[in-house]
Write a protein that holds these residues in place. Structure first.
Motif, PDB file in Angstrom:
ATOM      1  N   HIS A 110       0.820  -1.208   0.000  1.00 32.03           N
ATOM      2  CA  HIS A 110       0.000   0.000   0.000  1.00 32.03           C
ATOM      3  C   HIS A 110       0.857   1.262   0.000  1.00 32.03           C
ATOM      4  CE1 HIS A 110      -3.600  -2.326   0.402  1.00 32.03           C
ATOM      5  NE2 HIS A 110      -3.209  -2.849   1.535  1.00 32.03           N
ATOM      6  N   LEU A 111       2.149   1.087   0.279  1.00 33.35           N
ATOM      7  CA  LEU A 111       3.085   2.204   0.268  1.00 33.35           C
ATOM      8  C   LEU A 111       4.088   2.102  -0.875  1.00 33.35           C
ATOM      9  CD1 LEU A 111       3.897   2.351   4.096  1.00 33.35           C
ATOM     10  CD2 LEU A 111       2.272   3.771   2.847  1.00 33.35           C
ATOM     11  N   VAL A 112       4.445   0.867  -1.252  1.00 32.52           N
ATOM     12  CA  VAL A 112       5.457   0.633  -2.274  1.00 32.52           C
ATOM     13  C   VAL A 112       4.918  -0.397  -3.259  1.00 32.52           C
ATOM     14  CG1 VAL A 112       7.771  -0.244  -2.723  1.00 32.52           C
ATOM     15  CG2 VAL A 112       7.350   1.140  -0.687  1.00 32.52           C
ATOM     16  N   GLU A 113       4.873  -0.063  -4.516  1.00 31.08           N
ATOM     17  CA  GLU A 113       4.353  -1.005  -5.512  1.00 31.08           C
ATOM     18  C   GLU A 113       5.265  -2.225  -5.608  1.00 31.08           C
ATOM     19  OE1 GLU A 113       3.922   0.980  -9.191  1.00 31.08           O
ATOM     20  OE2 GLU A 113       2.462   2.443  -8.457  1.00 31.08           O
ATOM     21  N   PRO A 114       4.703  -3.430  -5.515  1.00 29.73           N
ATOM     22  CA  PRO A 114       5.548  -4.644  -5.578  1.00 29.73           C
ATOM     23  C   PRO A 114       6.367  -4.730  -6.851  1.00 29.73           C
ATOM     24  CG  PRO A 114       3.298  -5.181  -4.885  1.00 29.73           C
ATOM     25  CD  PRO A 114       3.278  -3.753  -5.324  1.00 29.73           C
ATOM     26  N   GLU A 115       5.845  -4.173  -7.942  1.00 33.50           N
ATOM     27  CA  GLU A 115       6.542  -4.253  -9.228  1.00 33.50           C
ATOM     28  C   GLU A 115       7.889  -3.538  -9.205  1.00 33.50           C
ATOM     29  OE1 GLU A 115       2.428  -5.261  -9.617  1.00 33.50           O
ATOM     30  OE2 GLU A 115       3.375  -3.435  -8.816  1.00 33.50           O
ATOM     31  N   LEU A 116       8.068  -2.591  -8.264  1.00 39.38           N
ATOM     32  CA  LEU A 116       9.330  -1.865  -8.190  1.00 39.38           C
ATOM     33  C   LEU A 116      10.497  -2.767  -7.791  1.00 39.38           C
ATOM     34  CD1 LEU A 116       8.170   1.433  -6.442  1.00 39.38           C
ATOM     35  CD2 LEU A 116       8.641   1.080  -8.867  1.00 39.38           C
ATOM     36  N   GLN A 117      10.190  -3.937  -7.257  1.00 39.28           N
ATOM     37  CA  GLN A 117      11.234  -4.848  -6.803  1.00 39.28           C
ATOM     38  C   GLN A 117      11.436  -6.043  -7.737  1.00 39.28           C
ATOM     39  OE1 GLN A 117      10.689  -5.496  -2.375  1.00 39.28           O
ATOM     40  NE2 GLN A 117       9.032  -4.025  -2.731  1.00 39.28           N
ATOM     41  N   VAL A 118      10.617  -6.159  -8.761  1.00 33.88           N
ATOM     42  CA  VAL A 118      10.631  -7.368  -9.588  1.00 33.88           C
ATOM     43  C   VAL A 118      11.949  -7.523 -10.354  1.00 33.88           C
ATOM     44  CG1 VAL A 118       9.614  -8.434 -11.629  1.00 33.88           C
ATOM     45  CG2 VAL A 118       8.136  -7.628  -9.781  1.00 33.88           C
ATOM     46  N   ASP A 119      12.372  -6.490 -11.068  1.00 40.06           N
ATOM     47  CA  ASP A 119      13.594  -6.603 -11.871  1.00 40.06           C
ATOM     48  C   ASP A 119      14.805  -6.871 -10.978  1.00 40.06           C
ATOM     49  OD1 ASP A 119      12.107  -6.149 -14.120  1.00 40.06           O
ATOM     50  OD2 ASP A 119      12.627  -4.024 -14.277  1.00 40.06           O
ATOM     51  N   TRP A 120      14.883  -6.161  -9.871  1.00 40.33           N
ATOM     52  CA  TRP A 120      15.993  -6.358  -8.931  1.00 40.33           C
ATOM     53  C   TRP A 120      15.967  -7.773  -8.363  1.00 40.33           C
ATOM     54  CZ3 TRP A 120      15.153  -7.130  -3.591  1.00 40.33           C
ATOM     55  CH2 TRP A 120      16.309  -7.186  -2.817  1.00 40.33           C
TER      56      TRP A 120
END
Length: 608
Positions: free
Chosen positions: A460-470
Motif C-alpha cells: 500500500h506504500l510501495v508497488e511490488p513491481e518496483l522490486q521485480v527486476d531487482w
C-alpha cells in the motif's frame, strides 16, 4: 565460544553527521501535516513536558486557536455531492473520542444508524443535511487512535443515488453492503449495517491515515532514555559477511568521541594489546519532539572491513575517547567458501509484549549460542514512528544482537502508515537493494552457500513491481546453493481473507523461476508452514517448490483457519525457528521451538 572471562580481558585492557529528517509529505495531506507540525512545535514551546504528556482530546482541542480549530475541522476529507444530501459520518466509538468538528459543523447524533465493523468495533453515526457542491470535513481525531471515519451520502428527495466525487487523491467510493470493506488498505469488514445505509455510496480512505493529526499521545516519555554510557549495541552487515561487520551503539548528545577496539580472539589472548586495532566512530543524531525526556540521541557507528574469514573477533566500545570501555563482545565472520556449518534464527513479528519477546530471544541465544544471525520478518515494534517503541526493542534485543547479526525486514507497523524514517536510520544495512526504493528497504546478503533476499511487502506504500527486476537479477546471478527470501505480508495467509495477492502475483513467478527454497514471512500472528508450493499449487513430486512460513514471536495472537496446502499450523504459540545449514552434506534442517523449549515443527531439505 561466546563465554570467556571479562576479568582476564579487563586485566589486559587496563565527527558529526547531519541528521536527515524524513521528507515532509507533499502528497494527499501535505499541507495538513505541515500545519499539524506547526501546532506540535507550538505545544513544545508553550506547554511543559508534563502538560504535553498529559494531553487529552479535550485539552488538545482547548489549546487550538480559533483559526487552527477551523482549519483542522475542514482539512482532511473533501468531496462533492451532485445534489442535496444527508451526509452520515461514522467512526469507531470504542476509544471514547468524538471528532470535535462534528458539533462545530452542525452534525447531530443518529444512534439508530450505528453499526458494527470487524465483529466488535462499534461505529457511531452523526448526520447533517448539505446542499449540492463541495463538502469539507475535519481530521479523524486529535489522538491518532481513531481510524479515519466513513462518509455515506443519502439523497434528500429519496431519488437516485447520490454521486460522490472525491477531491482527495487515493480515496474511492464503494457501495455500502454487509461484508464489504470500509477501508482500502485493511481487512476490516462491515458485520452489520442498518437498512438505511445499505446501498448508499460510501467514501473510503486508508486506515493508515489515522495518525495524520495526532496530538494526544504524540508526546511521550521513554522508559529507556539514553545516557553518556554506551548501550543498544547491535551488529549488522553492510558488506561481505566473511570480511566485514558494522557495530552500532547509542549515547546521549554529550558524547562525540566514540571509539571501538577489535581484535581476532585467538591473537588477543596470545598477543594482548598488540593485536588490538582502534577505530573512531561517526555518529548520527536522532532529534525528536516526541520524547520529552530524551529529545536528542546519538547513534555511533563503525564499519569494520578487511576482516579475516571464519574468525572469532572481540570488540568493545568507549564513550570517553578510550578512558573506559564496555564489556567485550564476540562475533564470528563467515567462511570465505561454503566450508563451515552454521545456524541462524528466524523470528516472526515481535511487535507486542517486547519484554516477553526479549525473554524468548535470550532463550534462543542460550540454547543456540552460535547462531550467526537473526532474521526478523517485520513488525519489529507496534508504532514505528514512536522512538520509545524502538528504545524498548533495542533494550531487549541488544543482549543478543551485540553478538549475532540482525537481519530485519520492514513491516507495516514499522512505518505505521508513513515513511519508515526511524527504521531506516537505526539499522546499518547493505545498500544493494532495488534502486527504485530507499536503501535499506530491500537488500541481500550471501552467507557462505545461503542467499538471503530481504524485500519490502508494504504494497500500500510501495508497488511490488518496483522490486521485480531487482529480485529477478539478484536471484538469477546468485550461485548460492540455498536461496531464501524474507518479507512481512504472507503470500498464503493462515486465515481466509488475509492473503496478499498483489505481492504473490508480482513475486511468485520470480520465486518459481529461480527455485527459491524458503519464504520467511510474518504479519499473521500464528504459526503456519505450507507444503512446497509452485505456481500457487502444491508442487508435484520431484518438482522444486517453495516452503512458505509464517510465525510470531511477540504476544499478539490471531485465530487461524489453515488452507488445504498447509503442512502444519499452531495458534497462541510464540516461537523462534533455528535453521542449521551444513555445506559439506548439502543439508538444511529447520526446527520451530516454542517458549517452553518444545520443538513443534521440523523439516529437512537436501541438495547435492
Amino acid at each position: 565460544m561466546r563465554l570467556f572471562s571479562n576479568l582476564i580481558l579487563a586485566a589486559l585492557l587496563v565527527c558529526t553527521i547531519p541528521f536527515a529528517t524524513a521528507d515532509t509529505s507533499e502528497g494527499v495531506h501535505g499541507a495538513l501535516e505541515k500545519r499539524v507540525t506547526e501546532i506540535i512545535q507550538r505545544m513544545s514551546r508553550e506547554l511543559s513536558p508534563e502538560e504535553r504528556v498529559a494531553l487529552t482530546p479535550q485539552s488538545a482541542a482547548a489549546f487550538l486557536s480559533q483559526d487552527e480549530r477551523e482549519y483542522l475541522g475542514t482539512a482532511f476529507s473533501r468531496f462533492r455531492v451532485d445534489r442535496p444530501s444527508v451526509i452520515h459520518v461514522a467512526f469507531d466509538s470504542s476509544y471514547g473520542e468524538t471528532p470535535f468538528w462534528l458539533g462545530d459543523q452542525g452534525f447531530t447524533r443518529s444512534s439508530a444508524l450505528d453499526f458494527i465493523v470487524d465483529e466488535e468495533d462499534s461505529y457511531h453515526v452523526w448526520s447533517k443535511r448539505v446542499g449540492a457542491g463541495e463538502v469539507d470535513l475535519g481530521v479523524p481525531s486529535l489522538s491518532g487512535e481513531l481510524k479515519p471515519y466513513l462518509v455515506f451520502a443519502a439523497p434528500v428527495d429519496g431519488g437516485r443515488a447520490i454521486e460522490i466525487t472525491p477531491l482527495v487523491s487515493g480515496v474511492d467510493v464503494a457501495v455500502a453492503k454487509v461484508g464489504g470493506l470500509p477501508f482500502i488498505d485493511d481487512n476490516d469488514y462491515f458485520n452489520t449495517l442498518p437498512q438505511a445505509l445499505v446501498g448508499l455510496p460510501v467514501l473510503r480512505s486508508f486506515e493508515s491515515w489515522e495518525l495524520v493529526s495526532r496530538f494526544v499521545g504524540y508526546f511521550r516519555e521513554t522508559r529507556y532514555p539514553s545516557s553518556a554510557q554506551p548501550d543498544h549495541l547491535q551488529l549488522t552487515w553492510q558488506g561481505n559477511p566473511a570480511t566485514s561487520a558494522t557495530v552500532q551503539w547509542r549515547t546521549d548528545d554529550s558524547v562525540d568521541n566514540g571509539l571501538l577496539w577489535f581484535a581476532p580472539r585467538d591473537q588477543f589472548f596470545t598477543a594482548g594489546r598488540k593485536a588490538v586495532q582502534r577505530k573512531k566512530a561517526t555518529y548520527t543524531e536522532l532529534r525528536s519532539l516526541q520524547v520529552v525526556n530524551d529529545p536528542v540521541v546519538r547513534l555511533h557507528r563503525v564499519s569494520l572491513e578487511n576482516l579475516s574469514p571464519a574468525t572469532d573477533y572481540l570488540y568493545a566500545v568507549s564513550a570517553d575517547n578510550g578512558e573506559s570501555w564496555s564489556a567485550p563482545r564476540e562475533f564470528r565472520t563467515a567462511a570465505s567458501s561454503p566450508s563451515e556449518p552454521f545456524s541462524f534464527v528466524y523470528l516472526g513479528d515481535p511487535q507486542n509484549g517486547l519484554d516477553r519477546w526479549g525473554q524468548l530471544i535470550r532463550q534462543a541465544d542460550f540454547e543456540f549460542p552460535n547462531a550467526r544471525f537473526y532474521m526478523i520478518a517485520g513488525d519489529l515494534i507496534d508504532h514505528g514512528q514512536e522512538q520509545d517503541n524502538w528504545d524498548q526493542f533495542f533494550h531487549e534485543g541488544s543482549s543478543v544482537f551485540d553478538r549475532s547479526m540482525v537481519v530485519p525486514a520492514l513491516g507495516n507497523h514499522d512505518s505505521h502508515g508513513g515513511y519508515p524514517a526511524l527504521y531506516l536510520k537505526q539499522f546499518a544495512l547493505p545498500e544493494n537493494g532495488s534502486s527504485k526504493l530507499d536503501p535499506g528497504r530491500t537488500y541481500h546478503v550471501t552467507y557462505q552457500d545461503l542467499l538471503v533476499v530481504v524485500m519490502d511487502s508494504n504494497y500500500h506504500l510501495v508497488e511490488p513491481e518496483l522490486q521485480v527486476d531487482w529480485l529477478d537479477r539478484v536471484l538469477g546471478e546468485s550461485t548460492a546453493r540455498w536461496k531464501v527470501v524474507i518479507y512481512h505480508h504472507p503470500f498464503y495467509a493462515s486465515r481466509e481473507g488475509r492473503d496478499n495477492k498483489s505481492i504473490r502475483d508480482a513475486w511468485g513467478p520470480i520465486f518459481d523461476k529461480h527455485n527459491v527454497d524458503i519464504a520467511f514471512q510474518g504479519h499473521d500472528h500464528a504459526y503456519m508452514r505450507t507444503v512446497p508450493m509452485r505456481g500457487n499449487e502444491p508442487a508435484v513430486e520431484g518438482e522444486q517448490g517453495t516452503v512458505y512460513l509464517v510465525a510470531v514471536s511477540g504476544t499478539k495472537m490471531y485465530e487461524q483457519a489453515l488452507p488445504e496446502f498447509a503442512a502444519f499450523g499452531a495458534v497462541n504459540t510464540r516461537t523462534y525457528q533455528v535453521i542449521d545449514v551444513d555445506p559439506l552434506s548439502g543439508s538444511l534442517k529447520y526446527r520451530a521451538i516454542d517458549g517452553e523449549g518444545n520443538i513443534i515443527d521440523r523439516f529437512s531439505l537436501r541438495k547435492f
